[in-house]
Scaffold this active site. Structure first.
Site, PDB file in Angstrom:
ATOM      1  CG  ASN A   9      -1.734   1.218   1.383  1.00 10.14           C
ATOM      2  OD1 ASN A   9      -1.767   2.057   0.482  1.00 10.14           O
ATOM      3  ND2 ASN A   9      -2.416   1.352   2.517  1.00 10.14           N
ATOM      4  CE  LYS A  11      -0.224   3.188   4.777  1.00  9.18           C
ATOM      5  NZ  LYS A  11      -0.149   3.288   6.222  1.00  9.18           N
ATOM      6  CG  HIS A  97      -5.780   1.970   5.273  1.00 10.78           C
ATOM      7  ND1 HIS A  97      -5.365   2.883   6.206  1.00 10.78           N
ATOM      8  CD2 HIS A  97      -4.760   1.097   5.108  1.00 10.78           C
ATOM      9  CE1 HIS A  97      -4.124   2.586   6.582  1.00 10.78           C
ATOM     10  NE2 HIS A  97      -3.733   1.494   5.929  1.00 10.78           N
ATOM     11  CD  GLU A  99      -2.957   5.506   6.732  1.00  8.43           C
ATOM     12  OE1 GLU A  99      -2.916   5.534   5.496  1.00  8.43           O
ATOM     13  OE2 GLU A  99      -2.060   4.979   7.425  1.00  8.43           O
ATOM     14  CD  GLU A 169      -3.307  -2.358   7.332  1.00 11.25           C
ATOM     15  OE1 GLU A 169      -2.223  -2.616   6.819  1.00 11.25           O
ATOM     16  OE2 GLU A 169      -3.925  -1.305   7.146  1.00 11.25           O
ATOM     17  N   GLY A 175       2.600   2.352  10.757  1.00 15.27           N
ATOM     18  CA  GLY A 175       3.576   3.430  10.583  1.00 15.27           C
ATOM     19  C   GLY A 175       4.282   3.833  11.866  1.00 15.27           C
ATOM     20  CB  SER A 214       5.356  -1.745  12.068  1.00 12.87           C
ATOM     21  OG  SER A 214       4.942  -0.408  12.338  1.00 12.87           O
TER      22      SER A 214
HETATM   23  P1  13P Z   1       3.140   0.445   7.673  1.00 12.79           P
HETATM   24  O1  13P Z   1       3.666  -0.853   7.059  1.00 12.79           O
HETATM   25  O2  13P Z   1       3.870   1.643   7.187  1.00 12.79           O
HETATM   26  O3  13P Z   1       3.026   0.330   9.149  1.00 12.79           O
HETATM   27  O4  13P Z   1       1.643   0.617   7.105  1.00 12.79           O
HETATM   28  C1  13P Z   1       0.758  -0.427   7.210  1.00 12.79           C
HETATM   29  C2  13P Z   1      -0.459  -0.104   6.453  1.00 12.79           C
HETATM   30  O5  13P Z   1      -1.218   0.778   6.811  1.00 12.79           O
HETATM   31  C3  13P Z   1      -0.720  -0.844   5.216  1.00 12.79           C
HETATM   32  O6  13P Z   1      -1.985  -0.605   4.727  1.00 12.79           O
END
Ligand code: 13P
Length: 256
Positions: A9, A11, A97, A99, A169, A175, A214
């Site tokens: 992803n 982003k 997601h 976010e 997740e 992150g 992560s």
């Molecule tokens: P990270 O791997 O940067 O923690 O992000 C995970 C994520 O949100 C994947 O959709």
């Protein structure tokens, strides 16, 4: 046997140069790797370029996207339709997601509508679920995940999950570098599968449940050694060809 799916992803990251070089680098790294489905989800604006570069790649890398809106076409300013995603060869579409749930106020019900739209178009929903840190500390993780999945099951039936992907997740792990332990993730994945099995053992057995939060080359193998962790949804580490390929390779090895 479930084949693991490792998805990147990206982003809100990318440029024309980065998209081309990352895909080419990934393609080179994946030579000889089998037993894992590798997918990438660039920003919508770069799907066209990604599709072109992937067409020339030696390895099969699946094109995905990070979101979809509900309508096929019409007066919906700024939206991206499932038909458009299909037009550019994107098949695996991330929805729900955290976010988007947080910054765009997407509810369980709205995410479930997106799920239905993707299924109607023959696309693969990658349904993100997971708890906040406060919910985790309150011991609510399993209930939150069940509620987020139930929004789909209640409106579309458990069979809708057939062929779909669930990405667990934990929000506090995204992150932050603060990944869930493999054992904790396994426990939640098993509970998610058991929850689905209450409706259909067959669907539960087949559904891919990715871990996300992560995931790095250093910890990937520990997740993939767990019986209910079927791959990963990777953010930060997917922006580097060597790191992302290392995670895909770890999944392939665990599946060998
Ligand atoms: P990270 O791997 O940067 O923690 O992000 C995970 C994520 O949100 C994947 O959709």
């Amino acid at each position: 046997m479930r084949q693991p799916v490792v998805m990147g992803n990206w982003k809100l990251n990318g440029s024309k140069e980065m998209v081309a070089s990352l895909i080419k680098g990934l393609d080179a790294e994946l030579n000889g790797v089998s037993g894992v489905t590798v997918a990438i989800a660039p920003p919508h604006l770069y799907l066209d370029l990604a599709e072109q570069v992937l067409d020339k790649a030696a390895n099969k890398i699946v094109l995905g996207a990070q979101n979809v809106d509900l309508k096929d076409s019409g007066a919906f300013t700024g939206d991206v339709s499932p038909v458009m995603l299909k037009d550019f060869g994107a098949t695996h579409i991330i929805i729900g997601h955290s976010e988007r749930r947080e910054y765009h106020n997407e509810s369980d019900e709205y995410v479930a509508e997106k799920f239905a739209v993707l299924k109607a178009h023959g696309l693969v929903p990658v349904l993100c679920i997971g708890e906040t840190e406060a919910q985790n500390e309150a011991g609510e993780t399993e209930a939150v995940c069940a509620r987020q999945i139930d929004a789909v099951i209640k409106t579309q039936g458990v069979e809708a999950l057939d062929g779909a992907i669930i990405a667990y997740e934990p929000i506090w792990a995204i992150g932050t570098g603060k990944a869930a332990t493999a054992e904790d993730a396994q426990r939640i994945h098993a509970s998610i599968r058991a929850h689905i099995a209450k409706e259909s053992a067959d669907v539960a057995e087949k559904v891919i449940i990715q871990y996300g939060g992560s995931v790095k080359p250093e910890n990937a193998a520990s997740y993939f050694a767990q019986p209910d962790i079927d791959g990963a949804l990777v953010g930060g580490a997917s922006l580097d060809a060597v790191s992302f390929a290392a995670i895909a390779k770890a999944a392939a090895e665990a599946n060998a």
